[in-house]
Design an enzyme around this catalytic site. Structure first.
Site, mmCIF file in Angstrom:
data_model
loop_
_atom_site.group_PDB
_atom_site.id
_atom_site.type_symbol
_atom_site.label_atom_id
_atom_site.label_comp_id
_atom_site.label_asym_id
_atom_site.label_seq_id
_atom_site.Cartn_x
_atom_site.Cartn_y
_atom_site.Cartn_z
ATOM 1 N N ASP A 91 0.865 -1.181 0.000
ATOM 2 C CA ASP A 91 0.000 0.000 0.000
ATOM 3 C C ASP A 91 0.902 1.232 0.000
ATOM 4 O O ASP A 91 1.608 1.485 0.983
ATOM 5 C CB ASP A 91 -0.897 0.030 1.239
ATOM 6 C CG ASP A 91 -2.003 -1.022 1.209
ATOM 7 O OD1 ASP A 91 -1.913 -1.958 0.387
ATOM 8 O OD2 ASP A 91 -2.938 -0.902 2.016
ATOM 9 N N LYS A 153 -7.019 3.345 -2.912
ATOM 10 C CA LYS A 153 -7.348 3.257 -1.481
ATOM 11 C C LYS A 153 -7.628 4.651 -0.942
ATOM 12 O O LYS A 153 -6.915 5.602 -1.266
ATOM 13 C CB LYS A 153 -6.188 2.595 -0.738
ATOM 14 C CG LYS A 153 -6.352 2.515 0.773
ATOM 15 C CD LYS A 153 -5.145 1.819 1.408
ATOM 16 C CE LYS A 153 -5.158 1.920 2.923
ATOM 17 N NZ LYS A 153 -3.977 1.273 3.544
ATOM 18 N N LYS A 182 -10.250 0.091 -2.098
ATOM 19 C CA LYS A 182 -10.061 -0.227 -0.683
ATOM 20 C C LYS A 182 -10.473 0.979 0.143
ATOM 21 O O LYS A 182 -9.938 2.074 -0.027
ATOM 22 C CB LYS A 182 -8.606 -0.601 -0.381
ATOM 23 C CG LYS A 182 -8.359 -0.876 1.114
ATOM 24 C CD LYS A 182 -6.926 -1.329 1.375
ATOM 25 C CE LYS A 182 -6.658 -1.452 2.875
ATOM 26 N NZ LYS A 182 -5.280 -1.925 3.161
#
EC number: 4.1.2.4
Length: 223
Positions: A91, A153, A182
């Site tokens: 991430d 995300k 996400k």
């Protein structure tokens, strides 16, 4: 939606700056027991965690975290190092200074370089929605789509706010086919988790859902 299906979307997360190894072990044990998508932990624990879970759980970590303004070269190195140590998913945090300067080409190129460093590992791009205008978020949906990343995300969980239903709705509308969403930060109930999934999120970054499920089992006398 069944609780087990919600849990399958969860990146069970502990990114506190003071996280100890026993606390990380608990995260890993719970993630394995409840069959979450992954455990998301600091990069400094990746090697030890990967050895501990021995292939039974995907290990996720973060790079350029939480502010995103380290250089692209530094982020590429972080990515390569994390993968060498056993990370399955990355991430990354984008450089918001580039966004605020309107330099979306630089943002896209950075993501491309990190995706190349990831090879076949999953890359999620944190855009920190609480710091964006709607127009910037829409533009970043296109940037992430073109870059080849696997996920967009919402949040680090370290800024002024986490995921919102409105931001996930925008992402679902404007992100390209093949890019997943996400939602992360502040997801504190099963009801909210289910709504984020219904709106289009296929991963949830949270530290709270397993605790809620555990408490329910205690109340029901099944744990």
């Amino acid at each position: 939606m069944e609780v087990k299906d919600i849990l399958k979307t969860v990146d069970h997360t502990l990114l506190a700056t003071t996280a100890t190894w026993p606390e990380i072990q608990t995260i890993l044990d719970d993630a394995m027991a409840y069959e979450t998508a992954s455990a998301c932990i600091p990069a400094s624990y990746v090697k030890k965690a990967a050895e501990y879970v021995s292939g039974k759980l995907a290990i996720c970590t973060v790079i350029g975290f939480p502010n995103g303004y380290s250089t692209t070269a530094a982020k590429v190195f972080e990515c390569q190092d994390a993968i060498k140590n056993g990370a399955d998913e990355i991430d990354m945090v984008i450089n918001l200074t580039d966004v605020k300067n309107g330099d979306f080409d630089t943002v896209e190129e950075e993501i491309r370089q990190i995706k190349a460093a990831c090879q076949d590992h999953i890359l999620k791009v944190i855009v920190e929605t609480c710091q964006l205008t709607k127009e910037e978020l829409i533009e970043l949906c296109g940037v992430v789509t073109r870059s080849g990343a696997d996920f967009i995300k919402t949040s680090t969980g370290f800024s002024t706010a986490g995921a919102t239903f409105e931001d996930v709705e925008v992402m679902a509308k404007y992100v390209g086919e093949g890019v997943k969403i996400k939602a992360a930060g502040g997801i504190s109930s099963l009801e909210d988790a289910e709504k984020f999934i219904a709106l289009g999120a296929s991963r949830l970054g949270t530290s709270r859902i397993i605790k809620i499920v555990k408490n329910q089992k205690v109340e029901e006398g099944t744990y």
